[in-house]
Design a protein around this motif. Structure first.
Motif, PDB file in Angstrom:
ATOM      1  N   THR A  23     106.728  12.550 -32.711  1.00 54.56           N
ATOM      2  CA  THR A  23     107.216  11.289 -33.274  1.00 54.56           C
ATOM      3  C   THR A  23     107.279  10.232 -32.181  1.00 54.56           C
ATOM      4  N   LEU A  24     107.511   9.008 -32.608  1.00 56.27           N
ATOM      5  CA  LEU A  24     107.634   7.906 -31.656  1.00 56.27           C
ATOM      6  C   LEU A  24     108.759   8.167 -30.659  1.00 56.27           C
ATOM      7  N   ASN A  25     109.908   8.613 -31.132  1.00 54.78           N
ATOM      8  CA  ASN A  25     111.028   8.871 -30.230  1.00 54.78           C
ATOM      9  C   ASN A  25     110.707   9.975 -29.236  1.00 54.78           C
ATOM     10  N   GLU A  26     110.016  11.000 -29.687  1.00 55.75           N
ATOM     11  CA  GLU A  26     109.647  12.098 -28.784  1.00 55.75           C
ATOM     12  C   GLU A  26     108.674  11.613 -27.710  1.00 55.75           C
ATOM     13  N   ILE A  27     107.736  10.763 -28.097  1.00 60.51           N
ATOM     14  CA  ILE A  27     106.781  10.228 -27.121  1.00 60.51           C
ATOM     15  C   ILE A  27     107.490   9.352 -26.104  1.00 60.51           C
ATOM     16  N   VAL A  28     108.370   8.495 -26.569  1.00 63.46           N
ATOM     17  CA  VAL A  28     109.097   7.596 -25.671  1.00 63.46           C
ATOM     18  C   VAL A  28     109.954   8.392 -24.694  1.00 63.46           C
ATOM     19  N   THR A  29     110.635   9.396 -25.209  1.00 62.76           N
ATOM     20  CA  THR A  29     111.488  10.223 -24.340  1.00 62.76           C
ATOM     21  C   THR A  29     110.664  10.956 -23.299  1.00 62.76           C
ATOM     22  N   LYS A  30     109.552  11.517 -23.700  1.00 61.41           N
ATOM     23  CA  LYS A  30     108.714  12.276 -22.772  1.00 61.41           C
ATOM     24  C   LYS A  30     108.089  11.369 -21.711  1.00 61.41           C
ATOM     25  N   LEU A  31     107.712  10.159 -22.089  1.00 64.68           N
ATOM     26  CA  LEU A  31     107.150   9.230 -21.109  1.00 64.68           C
ATOM     27  C   LEU A  31     108.129   8.988 -19.972  1.00 64.68           C
ATOM     28  N   THR A  32     109.379   8.753 -20.303  1.00 66.43           N
ATOM     29  CA  THR A  32     110.386   8.516 -19.269  1.00 66.43           C
ATOM     30  C   THR A  32     110.621   9.772 -18.444  1.00 66.43           C
ATOM     31  N   GLU A  33     110.594  10.924 -19.089  1.00 70.36           N
ATOM     32  CA  GLU A  33     110.831  12.181 -18.369  1.00 70.36           C
ATOM     33  C   GLU A  33     109.766  12.451 -17.315  1.00 70.36           C
ATOM     34  N   VAL A  34     108.516  12.034 -17.579  1.00 74.26           N
ATOM     35  CA  VAL A  34     107.442  12.303 -16.620  1.00 74.26           C
ATOM     36  C   VAL A  34     107.266  11.160 -15.629  1.00 74.26           C
ATOM     37  N   GLY A  35     108.194  10.201 -15.618  1.00 77.50           N
ATOM     38  CA  GLY A  35     108.158   9.149 -14.614  1.00 77.50           C
ATOM     39  C   GLY A  35     107.475   7.875 -15.038  1.00 77.50           C
ATOM     40  N   LEU A  36     107.112   7.750 -16.317  1.00 72.97           N
ATOM     41  CA  LEU A  36     106.515   6.517 -16.839  1.00 72.97           C
ATOM     42  C   LEU A  36     107.590   5.802 -17.648  1.00 72.97           C
ATOM     43  N   GLU A  37     108.304   4.916 -16.988  1.00 73.26           N
ATOM     44  CA  GLU A  37     109.482   4.307 -17.599  1.00 73.26           C
ATOM     45  C   GLU A  37     109.098   3.384 -18.755  1.00 73.26           C
ATOM     46  N   VAL A  38     109.702   3.618 -19.894  1.00 79.09           N
ATOM     47  CA  VAL A  38     109.459   2.785 -21.071  1.00 79.09           C
ATOM     48  C   VAL A  38     110.375   1.570 -21.000  1.00 79.09           C
ATOM     49  N   GLU A  39     109.766   0.384 -20.978  1.00 73.41           N
ATOM     50  CA  GLU A  39     110.546  -0.844 -20.886  1.00 73.41           C
ATOM     51  C   GLU A  39     110.889  -1.416 -22.259  1.00 73.41           C
ATOM     52  N   ILE A  48     104.306   0.874 -14.850  1.00 74.51           N
ATOM     53  CA  ILE A  48     103.493   1.765 -14.011  1.00 74.51           C
ATOM     54  C   ILE A  48     103.782   1.450 -12.548  1.00 74.51           C
ATOM     55  N   THR A  49     104.261   2.426 -11.805  1.00 71.48           N
ATOM     56  CA  THR A  49     104.556   2.212 -10.391  1.00 71.48           C
ATOM     57  C   THR A  49     103.257   2.088  -9.598  1.00 71.48           C
ATOM     58  N   PRO A  50     103.291   1.403  -8.439  1.00 74.21           N
ATOM     59  CA  PRO A  50     102.056   1.147  -7.679  1.00 74.21           C
ATOM     60  C   PRO A  50     101.301   2.396  -7.254  1.00 74.21           C
ATOM     61  N   ASN A  51     101.996   3.534  -7.164  1.00 70.33           N
ATOM     62  CA  ASN A  51     101.311   4.755  -6.710  1.00 70.33           C
ATOM     63  C   ASN A  51     100.615   5.503  -7.851  1.00 70.33           C
ATOM     64  N   ARG A  52     100.627   4.941  -9.070  1.00 68.16           N
ATOM     65  CA  ARG A  52     100.030   5.645 -10.200  1.00 68.16           C
ATOM     66  C   ARG A  52      98.933   4.813 -10.877  1.00 68.16           C
ATOM     67  N   PRO A  53      97.903   4.411 -10.145  1.00 68.98           N
ATOM     68  CA  PRO A  53      96.819   3.666 -10.802  1.00 68.98           C
ATOM     69  C   PRO A  53      96.069   4.498 -11.833  1.00 68.98           C
ATOM     70  N   ASP A  54      96.190   5.839 -11.754  1.00 74.39           N
ATOM     71  CA  ASP A  54      95.521   6.681 -12.747  1.00 74.39           C
ATOM     72  C   ASP A  54      96.131   6.512 -14.135  1.00 74.39           C
ATOM     73  N   CYS A  55      97.331   5.908 -14.200  1.00 72.96           N
ATOM     74  CA  CYS A  55      97.959   5.650 -15.494  1.00 72.96           C
ATOM     75  C   CYS A  55      97.862   4.179 -15.895  1.00 72.96           C
ATOM     76  N   MET A  56      96.954   3.445 -15.265  1.00 76.24           N
ATOM     77  CA  MET A  56      96.709   2.065 -15.658  1.00 76.24           C
ATOM     78  C   MET A  56      95.741   1.988 -16.838  1.00 76.24           C
ATOM     79  N   GLY A  57      95.509   3.111 -17.472  1.00 71.54           N
ATOM     80  CA  GLY A  57      94.710   3.183 -18.691  1.00 71.54           C
ATOM     81  C   GLY A  57      95.392   4.119 -19.671  1.00 71.54           C
ATOM     82  N   VAL A  58      95.171   3.905 -20.962  1.00 75.18           N
ATOM     83  CA  VAL A  58      95.833   4.712 -21.984  1.00 75.18           C
ATOM     84  C   VAL A  58      95.438   6.183 -21.853  1.00 75.18           C
TER      85      VAL A  58
END
Length: 795
Positions: free
Chosen positions: A17-33, A161-171
């Protein structure tokens, strides 16, 4: 970076679900703004059919429309030129909020005719920039249904996306992280190699192997550059991009989807070979933002025989871009050196999505795959046929291998993770792990430098929330203080300054060069090679400039008076070129000291004595021997020569400077009125000798009451009053404990060129009270000491 859920699910097979995706993104270090759920946003909007569109009786450009919804027919006044009977569009009913401007719709009379809502344009629903008419849906669109469901509106997620993660500058990179974290499976890339139908007619090469190690390209001829598909436009708009044309949108789409910038040139506007090279000093290019940039030889550009067409890796040129007349394109994809891109962008003050990705480091192994993806999209959307690929140079291909110990996950990361799970996580992130735990990072992971980086990857995918909170070990007994003596002094100064009514400011450690030079007293500055901006280029040699800028901002916004202080470092350049940081406290007093009032009369401004009082009070808190300080001149060219001074311990050791700023200094910072400033040089305060204890000695009040005696002396008008106070206090150190001025007088009864200074001397008896003879003896010593300065006791 923004993307929609349906875009993410194009690469991630998941039922989350949307909530599960949002929660997991933050858990792996991709902060949801932010999360914008467009299904909720569009819920009040309905698919509706215009049955009638009659002219408004009192307005030529308006139409009175009868609009059919599932609940019947409503009347809507509409000004769109395409409003007509039979049109199926989107109706916003009363209570709906227009996404573009936040307006809540309600029943209202428009030129005397009631309107029960609004037929919406694409701009009003933030689905595009078109505002010339209302949305036209297919004739068979189901009237009465929610527009959210009909349009397939997908929630938009915005991640930082933090500067050290350019690999996540794409979906696709974000989908890879979520799959590794167990939220689904990563789908294979839809890459289909397109074989060239003819040799590439353009020579492509790189003459700058350092700035552009690899430069690939091919020609696609016979294209039709119209509008991009609706699905692509929706995704680009959700990501904050404006759809332009199919060719431009395709390159932007691949950049956002895979983190791989590319560029399409109109082949008809090119002349000769297309070359990646260094710019020539003074060359200019008109960029796509319609600004002209002057280049130098440190910058990599893409050029042909006619000149520069592209600031490599940052922005294309205006005169070689694609438009609706484009029929043949040169598709370019390259690998640019991140450092070169960063230097060029800072010099030109030019930012772009492409620069952000190239500067952080794109995947050097994705050139062929990226070119195939671009080619496939262009052929499917724009038609045409592709040439063979030309590959000039080669990208970096040496992967970094790190020796890793699985036990580090617990020692550094604080959580025990099974070796098999660590291998699974690393494999899911495309790391290769050998039997002896030699871990090879994929080429796109420029941030992997050592074993600690491997720990970070394993722990974040395992879940930062799974790290248990563990208290740090403590020794038995009372905890020992951890603050250093310097830190203790800083805390005391902050509290004391605040207690005196000063407001703490935190200003930049960088200044414009001209402001820094004004306060550098001729010393060389530390000037940054890669400043955050040209206005923040020099390290501050003093704290006053930043406080002056802060004071101006407050005064410009209506503040009557400003009392600011800052405790920080000033940065000097040593004789050997080494950096020298010195702890300093700066103060700025500007505006009104006291507001006008019935008791005080007119508003009063600050003067140099206010600055001196702050300096002495805070030096005392810092532990300086205030009673031994001398007031001298030479505060600096920044200060008013007749209203400033220095506080010194001996003739050379300057502990502070204070006073009114020179009018020239105030004018440079555009501040009107008198401005007082103070700088305390805390590094110049001598350290206390002997063992420093935290406990104060017990206070023992004197057994006998102190005695005061007043003296009035005639002195030369130019004599500093502090000199007289100093000699009077030192006349009998065993008995005199304090001396202060309580009056200064010039005028009737005082000779020309003289002034009268009245002192109050405080005497403290020891074991017995003073006799008249004792007091006369002390008074004679005071008069004799003052006489050495030419002072005469007044009768």
């Amino acid at each position: 970076m923004k993307f929609t859920i349906d875009w993410l699910k194009e690469y991630l097979e998941t039922t989350a679900t949307l909530n599960e995706i949002v929660t997991k993104l933050t858990e792996v270090g991709l902060e949801v703004e932010e999360v914008e759920d467009r299904a909720t946003l569009f819920a009040p909007f309905k698919v509706a059919e215009v049955l009638e569109a009659d002219p408004h009786p009192d307005a030529d450009r308006l139409k009175v429309c009868q609009v059919r919804t599932e609940d019947g027919v409503v009347q809507v006044v509409c000004g769109a030129p395409n409003a007509r009977a039979g049109l199926v569009g989107v109706l916003g009913l009363p209570g709906a909020v227009v996404p573009a401007n936040g307006m809540t719709m309600k029943v209202a009379a428009v030129r005397g005719v009631e309107s029960n809502g609004m037929m919406c344009s694409t701009r009003e629903l933030e689905l595009g920039d078109d505002h010339e008419g209302i949305i036209e849906l297919p004739a068979d669109a189901p009237v009465g249904t929610d527009f959210a469901g009909y349009s397939g509106a997908s929630p938009i997620i915005d991640v930082a996306i933090t500067p050290n993660r350019p690999d996540c500058m794409g979906v696709h990179g974000i989908a890879r992280d979520l799959a590794a974290a167990g939220l689904g499976a990563l789908k294979p890339l839809p890459i289909e190699e397109t074989r060239g139908a003819f040799p590439c007619p353009v020579e492509i090469r790189t003459d700058d192997p350092d700035g552009c190690p690899a430069f690939y390209g091919r020609v696609i001829r016979g294209v039709r550059n119209g509008a991009s598909p609706e699905w692509m436009q929706r995704r680009l708009i959700a990501a904050g991009q404006r759809p332009i044309s199919a060719l431009v949108d395709i390159t932007n789409y691949v950049m956002l989807a895979y983190g791989r910038p590319a560029h399409a040139y109109d082949l008809a506007r090119l002349s000769g070979p297309v070359v990646a090279r260094r710019a020539q000093d003074g060359e200019q290019v008109l960029a796509l933002n319609e600004k002209t940039y002057t280049l130098d030889s440190s910058m990599t550009v893409i050029a042909d025989d006619s000149g520069v067409h592209d600031i490599a890796g940052i922005m294309g040129g205006e005169h070689s871009g694609c438009d609706e007349s484009t029929q043949d394109v040169l598709l370019e994809i390259a690998y640019f050196d991140p450092a070169t891109i960063g230097v060029t962008g800072r010099k030109l003050g030019l930012a772009s999505d492409a620069r952000t990705r190239f500067e952080r480091g794109v995947d050097p192994s994705f050139l062929d795959a990226g070119l195939d993806l671009l080619t496939d999209l262009i052929l499917r959307i724009c038609g045409g046929e592709a040439s063979e690929v030309i590959r000039a140079g080669s990208p970096p291909s040496e992967a970094r291998t790190v020796a890793y110990d699985p036990a580090l996950a617990e020692r550094l990361g604080g959580v025990a993770i099974a070796e098999a799970e660590q291998k699974r996580i690393l494999a899911a992130l495309d790391f290769a792990v050998s039997a002896d735990w030699q871990v090879t990072a994929p080429l796109r992971r420029h941030d992997i430098e050592g074993a600690a980086d491997i720990v970070e990857e394993v722990v974040r995918i395992h879940g930062l929330d799974n790290i248990a909170s563990v208290a740090l070990p403590r020794t038995d007994g009372v905890a020992r203080p951890t603050a250093t003596p310097a830190q203790v002094v800083e805390r005391r100064l902050r509290r004391a300054a605040a207690a005196r009514g000063l407001n703490e400011a935190v200003t930049w450690s960088f200044l414009p060069v001209d402001e820094a030079e004004h306060f550098a007293d001729g010393a060389p500055l530390w000037v940054l090679e890669n400043p955050i901006s040209e206005d923040m280029k020099a390290m501050r040699p003093a704290l006053v400039p930043g406080l002056l800028s802060a004071a101006k901002r407050n005064l410009d916004r209506g503040a009557n008076g400003v009392r600011l202080f800052e405790l920080g470092r000033r940065y000097l350049r040593g004789k050997d070129g080494a950096s020298d940081e010195r702890l300093t406290l700066g103060i700025v007093l500007a505006g009104e000291k006291t507001a006008r009032g019935w008791a005080s009369g007119k508003a009063q401004a600050y003067d140099a004595y206010d600055a001196k009082a702050e300096a002495l009070a805070l030096l005392a808190v810092a532990g300086a021997p205030v009673e031994k300080l001398q007031v001298m001149g030479e505060a600096g060219d920044q200060f008013h020569p007749g209203q400033s001074g220095t506080l010194r311990l001996g003739p050379k050791n300057v502990l502070a400077r204070f006073g009114a700023l020179h009018p020239r200094t105030a004018a440079q910072f555009d501040i009107s009125g008198p401005v007082m400033a103070v700088e305390l040089f805390l590094d110049a305060i001598p350290a206390k000798k002997g063992n420093v204890t935290f406990a104060r000695s017990a206070y023992a009040p004197p057994a006998l009451q102190s005695v005061t005696r007043d003296f009035a002396f005639l002195v030369e008008a130019a004599l500093p009053a502090d000199d007289l106070v100093r000699v009077a206090k030192g006349a009998d150190k065993a008995n005199i404990v304090a001396a202060r001025i309580f009056d200064v007088f010039t005028g009737q009864g005082v000779p020309e060129g003289k002034k009268s200074i009245a002192l109050e001397i405080t005497l403290q008896p020891g074991e017995k009270s003073y006799t008249d003879e004792d007091l006369k003896g002390i008074a004679d010593k005071v008069v004799a000491a003052a006489g050495k300065l030419g002072a005469e006791l007044r009768g």
